[in-house]
Design a protein around this motif. Structure first.
Motif, PDB file in Angstrom:
ATOM      1  N   ALA A 332     -10.560 -39.360 -35.087  1.00 28.99           N
ATOM      2  CA  ALA A 332     -11.885 -38.790 -34.832  1.00 28.99           C
ATOM      3  C   ALA A 332     -12.193 -37.598 -35.726  1.00 28.99           C
ATOM      4  CB  ALA A 332     -11.993 -38.382 -33.362  1.00 28.99           C
ATOM      5  N   ILE A 333     -11.252 -37.177 -36.540  1.00 30.14           N
ATOM      6  CA  ILE A 333     -11.478 -36.051 -37.453  1.00 30.14           C
ATOM      7  C   ILE A 333     -12.097 -36.597 -38.738  1.00 30.14           C
ATOM      8  CG2 ILE A 333     -10.411 -34.156 -38.717  1.00 30.14           C
ATOM      9  CD1 ILE A 333      -8.214 -34.138 -36.600  1.00 30.14           C
ATOM     10  N   LEU A 334     -13.372 -36.340 -38.933  1.00 27.51           N
ATOM     11  CA  LEU A 334     -14.125 -36.937 -40.036  1.00 27.51           C
ATOM     12  C   LEU A 334     -14.149 -36.031 -41.262  1.00 27.51           C
ATOM     13  CD1 LEU A 334     -17.214 -38.288 -38.045  1.00 27.51           C
ATOM     14  CD2 LEU A 334     -15.112 -39.508 -38.642  1.00 27.51           C
ATOM     15  N   PRO A 335     -14.313 -36.623 -42.434  1.00 27.53           N
ATOM     16  CA  PRO A 335     -14.471 -35.815 -43.656  1.00 27.53           C
ATOM     17  C   PRO A 335     -15.717 -34.945 -43.576  1.00 27.53           C
ATOM     18  CG  PRO A 335     -14.026 -38.119 -44.184  1.00 27.53           C
ATOM     19  CD  PRO A 335     -14.287 -38.066 -42.718  1.00 27.53           C
ATOM     20  N   LEU A 336     -15.681 -33.820 -44.246  1.00 30.87           N
ATOM     21  CA  LEU A 336     -16.781 -32.868 -44.190  1.00 30.87           C
ATOM     22  C   LEU A 336     -18.091 -33.479 -44.690  1.00 30.87           C
ATOM     23  CD1 LEU A 336     -17.552 -29.954 -43.520  1.00 30.87           C
ATOM     24  CD2 LEU A 336     -16.948 -29.330 -45.875  1.00 30.87           C
ATOM     25  N   ARG A 337     -18.025 -34.345 -45.685  1.00 33.80           N
ATOM     26  CA  ARG A 337     -19.245 -34.940 -46.234  1.00 33.80           C
ATOM     27  C   ARG A 337     -19.978 -35.771 -45.189  1.00 33.80           C
ATOM     28  NH1 ARG A 337     -18.001 -40.271 -47.318  1.00 33.80           N
ATOM     29  NH2 ARG A 337     -15.750 -40.733 -47.406  1.00 33.80           N
ATOM     30  N   MET A 338     -19.243 -36.408 -44.280  1.00 30.92           N
ATOM     31  CA  MET A 338     -19.880 -37.182 -43.212  1.00 30.92           C
ATOM     32  C   MET A 338     -20.553 -36.263 -42.198  1.00 30.92           C
ATOM     33  SD  MET A 338     -17.265 -40.281 -42.283  1.00 30.92           S
ATOM     34  CE  MET A 338     -16.723 -41.482 -43.504  1.00 30.92           C
ATOM     35  N   LEU A 339     -19.896 -35.165 -41.878  1.00 31.22           N
ATOM     36  CA  LEU A 339     -20.431 -34.251 -40.877  1.00 31.22           C
ATOM     37  C   LEU A 339     -21.660 -33.522 -41.385  1.00 31.22           C
ATOM     38  CD1 LEU A 339     -17.061 -32.770 -39.574  1.00 31.22           C
ATOM     39  CD2 LEU A 339     -18.416 -34.606 -38.573  1.00 31.22           C
ATOM     40  N   ARG A 340     -21.652 -33.169 -42.671  1.00 32.67           N
ATOM     41  CA  ARG A 340     -22.793 -32.450 -43.238  1.00 32.67           C
ATOM     42  C   ARG A 340     -24.034 -33.342 -43.310  1.00 32.67           C
ATOM     43  NH1 ARG A 340     -20.725 -27.859 -46.137  1.00 32.67           N
ATOM     44  NH2 ARG A 340     -19.907 -26.592 -44.432  1.00 32.67           N
ATOM     45  N   ASN A 341     -23.846 -34.657 -43.265  1.00 32.51           N
ATOM     46  CA  ASN A 341     -24.970 -35.589 -43.320  1.00 32.51           C
ATOM     47  C   ASN A 341     -25.490 -35.964 -41.943  1.00 32.51           C
ATOM     48  OD1 ASN A 341     -25.192 -35.847 -46.113  1.00 32.51           O
ATOM     49  ND2 ASN A 341     -23.556 -37.363 -46.196  1.00 32.51           N
ATOM     50  N   ASN A 342     -24.846 -35.481 -40.889  1.00 31.90           N
ATOM     51  CA  ASN A 342     -25.250 -35.887 -39.541  1.00 31.90           C
ATOM     52  C   ASN A 342     -24.957 -34.741 -38.572  1.00 31.90           C
ATOM     53  OD1 ASN A 342     -25.318 -37.083 -36.890  1.00 31.90           O
ATOM     54  ND2 ASN A 342     -25.239 -39.080 -37.871  1.00 31.90           N
ATOM     55  N   LEU A 343     -25.997 -34.061 -38.137  1.00 35.06           N
ATOM     56  CA  LEU A 343     -25.818 -32.908 -37.263  1.00 35.06           C
ATOM     57  C   LEU A 343     -25.246 -33.299 -35.913  1.00 35.06           C
ATOM     58  CD1 LEU A 343     -29.057 -30.831 -37.973  1.00 35.06           C
ATOM     59  CD2 LEU A 343     -26.766 -30.524 -38.906  1.00 35.06           C
ATOM     60  N   HIS A 344     -25.546 -34.524 -35.458  1.00 27.71           N
ATOM     61  CA  HIS A 344     -24.966 -34.977 -34.187  1.00 27.71           C
ATOM     62  C   HIS A 344     -23.452 -35.055 -34.283  1.00 27.71           C
ATOM     63  CE1 HIS A 344     -28.611 -36.899 -31.954  1.00 27.71           C
ATOM     64  NE2 HIS A 344     -28.919 -35.747 -32.504  1.00 27.71           N
ATOM     65  N   MET A 345     -22.957 -35.590 -35.392  1.00 27.32           N
ATOM     66  CA  MET A 345     -21.510 -35.716 -35.545  1.00 27.32           C
ATOM     67  C   MET A 345     -20.847 -34.355 -35.710  1.00 27.32           C
ATOM     68  SD  MET A 345     -21.050 -38.817 -35.020  1.00 27.32           S
ATOM     69  CE  MET A 345     -22.535 -39.691 -34.462  1.00 27.32           C
ATOM     70  N   ALA A 346     -21.544 -33.411 -36.337  1.00 31.28           N
ATOM     71  CA  ALA A 346     -21.027 -32.038 -36.407  1.00 31.28           C
ATOM     72  C   ALA A 346     -20.930 -31.446 -35.003  1.00 31.28           C
ATOM     73  CB  ALA A 346     -21.936 -31.182 -37.289  1.00 31.28           C
ATOM     74  N   LEU A 347     -21.940 -31.724 -34.181  1.00 26.49           N
ATOM     75  CA  LEU A 347     -21.932 -31.272 -32.789  1.00 26.49           C
ATOM     76  C   LEU A 347     -20.760 -31.876 -32.028  1.00 26.49           C
ATOM     77  CD1 LEU A 347     -23.193 -30.037 -30.200  1.00 26.49           C
ATOM     78  CD2 LEU A 347     -24.669 -32.072 -30.087  1.00 26.49           C
ATOM     79  N   TYR A 348     -20.544 -33.182 -32.163  1.00 26.36           N
ATOM     80  CA  TYR A 348     -19.464 -33.845 -31.420  1.00 26.36           C
ATOM     81  C   TYR A 348     -18.087 -33.402 -31.915  1.00 26.36           C
ATOM     82  CZ  TYR A 348     -23.417 -36.833 -30.174  1.00 26.36           C
ATOM     83  OH  TYR A 348     -24.637 -37.294 -29.756  1.00 26.36           O
ATOM     84  N   THR A 349     -18.008 -33.095 -33.215  1.00 27.89           N
ATOM     85  CA  THR A 349     -16.739 -32.569 -33.735  1.00 27.89           C
ATOM     86  C   THR A 349     -16.426 -31.212 -33.115  1.00 27.89           C
ATOM     87  OG1 THR A 349     -16.948 -33.771 -35.832  1.00 27.89           O
ATOM     88  CG2 THR A 349     -15.545 -31.807 -35.832  1.00 27.89           C
ATOM     89  N   SER A 350     -17.427 -30.371 -32.986  1.00 29.09           N
ATOM     90  CA  SER A 350     -17.233 -29.067 -32.342  1.00 29.09           C
ATOM     91  C   SER A 350     -16.876 -29.240 -30.873  1.00 29.09           C
ATOM     92  CB  SER A 350     -18.499 -28.221 -32.486  1.00 29.09           C
ATOM     93  OG  SER A 350     -18.821 -28.038 -33.846  1.00 29.09           O
ATOM     94  N   LEU A 351     -17.496 -30.221 -30.227  1.00 30.14           N
ATOM     95  CA  LEU A 351     -17.166 -30.525 -28.833  1.00 30.14           C
ATOM     96  C   LEU A 351     -15.718 -30.995 -28.708  1.00 30.14           C
ATOM     97  CD1 LEU A 351     -17.903 -31.051 -25.861  1.00 30.14           C
ATOM     98  CD2 LEU A 351     -18.832 -33.269 -26.573  1.00 30.14           C
TER      99      LEU A 351
END
Length: 404
Positions: A332-351
């Motif tokens: 579930a730990i995604l590359p930074l480029r994926m997270l920067r392209n999707n704010l929802h996934m950045a949110l879920y990563t922080s969660l």
């Protein structure tokens, strides 16, 4: 008003299932609704032509098999909890489809509003003198003890929920600031303060510290512009410096824990953690069985406070189960480029960051009867699903499709 009604109607299923999720937190909502949520997910999964999702499915099935075998070997098979845990892992991790992924993502996002409501609603409960932890009859106007749960079942459950609420409010504050709506962003800072205040009354020091770190992580993940990121972090830091003395002035429960630790040299978790290590040493490879605590003649199967999710996995399923669980989370730990392209996934990563660290002090990721167990493994599956569909669809410019 009409636009709000349209949104409610559009997401009515996700809202109803979120209520089912929170039935596990609020004693006044029928508790069986939590398992209605599971049945609903199973039904939706069956209608989406779902398939096993490669390596993740193999790891998840391996963990399920290990739970079953360890439980049988340790003669704990008559406790139904291992069955529930296996079902939960199957629902969240074993099978998926693009349609099911979109549904899970919508449900998780909608449910996050419930944590904000929880923080604000229980702030109100404190102000009117309502404390379910003090008396189950829920009289108003009674005197408080330092254990505050508001309208919820337990202070620690309340604090854990408020931590998620803080992260979600930070998400919205960051979006509003980025869109130039500065006044509204500052209003969200007020909501963050009220939610943090409720968390402090709940008394969890770990939830307080980790949710702040997770919020800072979210700000960093959500902004490509270093200057903007630094400015928002400065605003966050200045606000924290101002409100921290206010929060801690009414942190009786946290202060009592600090005083106890200074007087005894031990935390409230030391005894629980020591017990888990003794259990692990007694059966380091396969564990002592799901839902089992104690060793030898003192071993019992059933509900118990174990003090740490990761130590519980280690003691109950051994190194084998611990490695499998870590491998699932690692996916579930995604590359930074994926997270920067999707704010929802950045949110879920922080969660995920928040829950993964906070469960060092609360055992919910291996307790299927607690709703955060469902939320945790659901978050793992959503992030891993996104990796799969990001590669297949090459959706650098198609984020709108994911969020529908």
């Amino acid at each position: 008003m009409s636009s709000l009604i349209r949104v409610v109607l559009q997401y009515k299923l996700e809202i109803l299932l979120s209520i089912c999720l929170f039935s596990n937190l609020y004693p006044d909502i029928p508790s069986f609704l939590y398992y209605i949520l599971w049945v609903s997910f199973l039904y939706i999964l069956s209608q989406t032509s779902a398939v096993n999702i490669g390596r993740r499915a193999k790891i998840a099935y391996g963990l399920i098999l290990l739970i079953i075998c360890s439980t049988i070997v340790n003669v704990a098979i008559f406790d139904y909890r291992w069955i529930l845990m296996c079902i939960l892992l199957y629902i969240t991790l074993c099978r998926t489809s693009y349609r099911f992924f979109k549904f899970k993502e919508r449900f998780l996002f909608v449910s996050l509003f419930g944590y904000v409501i929880t923080g604000l609603l229980n702030n109100y409960a404190h102000r009117i003198g309502f404390n379910y932890q003090l008396y189950s009859w829920k009289h108003l106007g009674e005197e408080f003890t330092i254990d505050f749960s508001g309208f919820t079942n337990h202070p620690m459950w309340l604090s854990a929920a408020c931590g998620i609420g803080v992260i979600f409010l930070t998400y919205w504050m960051n979006i509003l600031w980025s869109r130039g709506r500065k006044l509204r962003a500052f209003l969200f800072l007020l909501l963050i303060f009220l939610t943090l205040q409720t968390l402090v009354w709940g008394g969890s020091r770990s939830a307080l510290g980790i949710c702040i770190c997770a919020s800072l992580l979210l700000i960093w993940l959500s902004n490509k512009n270093i200057g903007k990121t630094f400015f928002i972090l400065c605003i966050f830091a200045i606000s924290a410096a101002v409100i921290t003395p206010i929060l801690m002035s009414d942190a009786d429960k946290m202060k009592s824990k600090i005083n106890h630790q200074e007087a005894t040299g031990k935390t409230s978790r030391d005894g629980l953690w020591d017990a888990r290590f003794v259990e692990f040493v007694s059966s380091p490879i396969w564990g002592i069985g799901f839902g089992v605590t104690g060793v030898g003649e003192k071993a019992v199967s059933g509900r118990a406070e174990t003090g740490s999710g990761w130590l519980t996995i280690l003691s109950q399923t051994g190194l084998a189960g611990f490695v499998l669980a870590v491998l699932l989370v690692r996916r579930a730990i995604l590359p930074l480029r994926m997270l920067r392209n999707n704010l929802h996934m950045a949110l879920y990563t922080s969660l995920l960051f928040y829950l993964s660290l906070h469960t060092l002090f609360e055992a919910y990721i291996f307790q299927s009867g607690w709703y955060l167990c469902f939320v945790y493994w659901l978050t793992v599956s959503i992030l891993d699903d996104y990796r799969k569909y990001y590669k297949i669809l090459n959706i650098k410019g198609q984020e709108g499709m994911i969020h529908k």
